[in-house]
Enzyme design. Sequence first.
Site, short mmCIF file in Angstrom:
data_model
loop_
_atom_site.label_atom_id
_atom_site.label_comp_id
_atom_site.label_asym_id
_atom_site.label_seq_id
_atom_site.Cartn_x
_atom_site.Cartn_y
_atom_site.Cartn_z
CE LYS A 28 0.32 -4.75 5.31
NZ LYS A 28 1.37 -4.70 6.30
CE LYS A 62 3.11 0.50 2.32
NZ LYS A 62 3.88 0.60 3.51
CE LYS A 88 10.20 -2.92 6.92
NZ LYS A 88 8.78 -2.83 7.32
N1 AQP Z 1 6.88 3.21 0.30
C1 AQP Z 1 7.05 4.00 1.36
N2 AQP Z 1 7.35 5.31 1.19
C2 AQP Z 1 7.55 6.14 2.27
N3 AQP Z 1 7.46 5.70 3.55
C3 AQP Z 1 7.16 4.40 3.75
N4 AQP Z 1 7.01 3.67 4.87
C4 AQP Z 1 6.73 2.38 4.53
N5 AQP Z 1 6.68 2.25 3.19
C5 AQP Z 1 6.94 3.49 2.68
C6 AQP Z 1 7.18 4.19 6.22
O1 AQP Z 1 8.20 3.43 6.84
C7 AQP Z 1 7.91 3.33 8.23
C8 AQP Z 1 8.04 1.90 8.66
O2 AQP Z 1 7.08 1.11 8.01
P1 AQP Z 1 6.65 -0.25 8.67
O3 AQP Z 1 7.79 -1.14 8.75
O4 AQP Z 1 6.00 0.01 9.95
O5 AQP Z 1 5.53 -0.90 7.81
P2 AQP Z 1 4.89 -0.64 6.46
O6 AQP Z 1 4.40 0.75 6.36
O7 AQP Z 1 3.84 -1.66 6.27
O8 AQP Z 1 6.13 -0.85 5.51
P3 AQP Z 1 6.42 -1.94 4.44
O9 AQP Z 1 7.81 -1.71 4.04
O10 AQP Z 1 5.39 -1.89 3.38
O11 AQP Z 1 6.35 -3.29 5.24
P4 AQP Z 1 5.48 -4.58 4.98
O12 AQP Z 1 5.83 -5.06 3.63
O13 AQP Z 1 5.91 -5.50 6.06
O14 AQP Z 1 4.03 -4.19 5.10
C9 AQP Z 1 6.51 3.90 8.44
O15 AQP Z 1 6.64 5.22 8.97
C10 AQP Z 1 5.93 3.96 7.06
O16 AQP Z 1 5.02 5.02 6.91
#
Ligand code: AQP
Length: 326
Positions: free
Chosen positions: A111, A192, A195
């Site tokens: 990040k 991965k 969002k």
């Molecule tokens: N691609 C993924 N596959 C499986 N699990 C995932 N998680 C996130 N992406 C994947 C799991 O979802 C939960 C919530 O995630 P988060 O909202 O805390 O943040 P993150 O991991 O940073 O998810 P994003 O979607 O990628 O958000 P942004 O774009 O805001 O950074 C966690 O349990 C995570 O492991």
Amino acid sequence: MKRVFSGVQPTGNIHIGNYLGALKQFVELQDENQCIYCIVDLHSITVPQDPRELRKHILDVAALYMAVGIDPEKSIIFVQSDVSGHAELSWILTCNSYTGELSRMTQFKDKSKGRESAPAGLFTYPILMAADILLYDSDIVPVGNDQKQHIELCRDIAIRVNNTVKKTFVVPEGRFLKAGARIMALDDPSSKMSKSAENIHSRISLLDDDGKIKKSIMRATTDSEGEIRFDPEAKPGISNLMNIYSAFSGESLEDIQTSYSGKGYGDFKKDLVGIVQEAMAPIKKNFNEIRETQELKDILTLGAEKAGAIAEKTMKRVKENFGLGF
Ligand code: AQP
């Protein structure tokens, strides 16, 4: 009964990666454990957020929690910033963490890539996550694979405090699912699903309509070989789609491979579209029923009261053990 804690950031609409990696586990665990599920809004401001959008996303995530099957009669659902113990404990843990261990976090490296100086919150975010977990004496933390390193750090901090200050914290265990632990982006299976990725076709959000689901899957990156075979190294695109297929249908990867032997990617993708559309339909319906209600806000208010009561007890113990206050 074991205590379960986890959270999701309100940084956009929850996608099938969040669902298959984390939320599906949240629902499975709530019958036999005391579950606490948080909307971690303090985490989301590690990167700039539009305040109005953030408020909207907090309620969206709360409604989606319920739409996927989290039952507020069984589980506590609340917003992180409503319980002050998270930020308070985070500071105490910050004083018991090291810059060396934080610099090794791959999510921070990703990040902050390309920046000369990154927001300090992005750097200390894993400590806030440790505080979230330790505040509730959590035994189990259901998360996706991308959080493995952060869970390890949380355990290290808890063990360090227990050994150097006084036995204060329960040392938690991460819980990872086999089938959905790491869902990759549809347009780039080397990163991965996320969002906040720019390309909306990189992900399928739980609220996507049938047309969008179809479009995103049909244009998903595969390879030129045309054989439906699970091989994440050589064939990351189709392997990711097979993972999604398996997680939603419950069929093993071997069975999927056998039943699509001799068929093309087009046939496979069309079937996957149907499977995902079918899985998303009840979630969207439930979401629409709850999202605009007062009941949703009442559930969050009550959830914060319940979570706050548990957090207060922990903070009393923590302050006593650290010699804070008088
Ligand atoms: N691609 C993924 N596959 C499986 N699990 C995932 N998680 C996130 N992406 C994947 C799991 O979802 C939960 C919530 O995630 P988060 O909202 O805390 O943040 P993150 O991991 O940073 O998810 P994003 O979607 O990628 O958000 P942004 O774009 O805001 O950074 C966690 O349990 C995570 O492991």
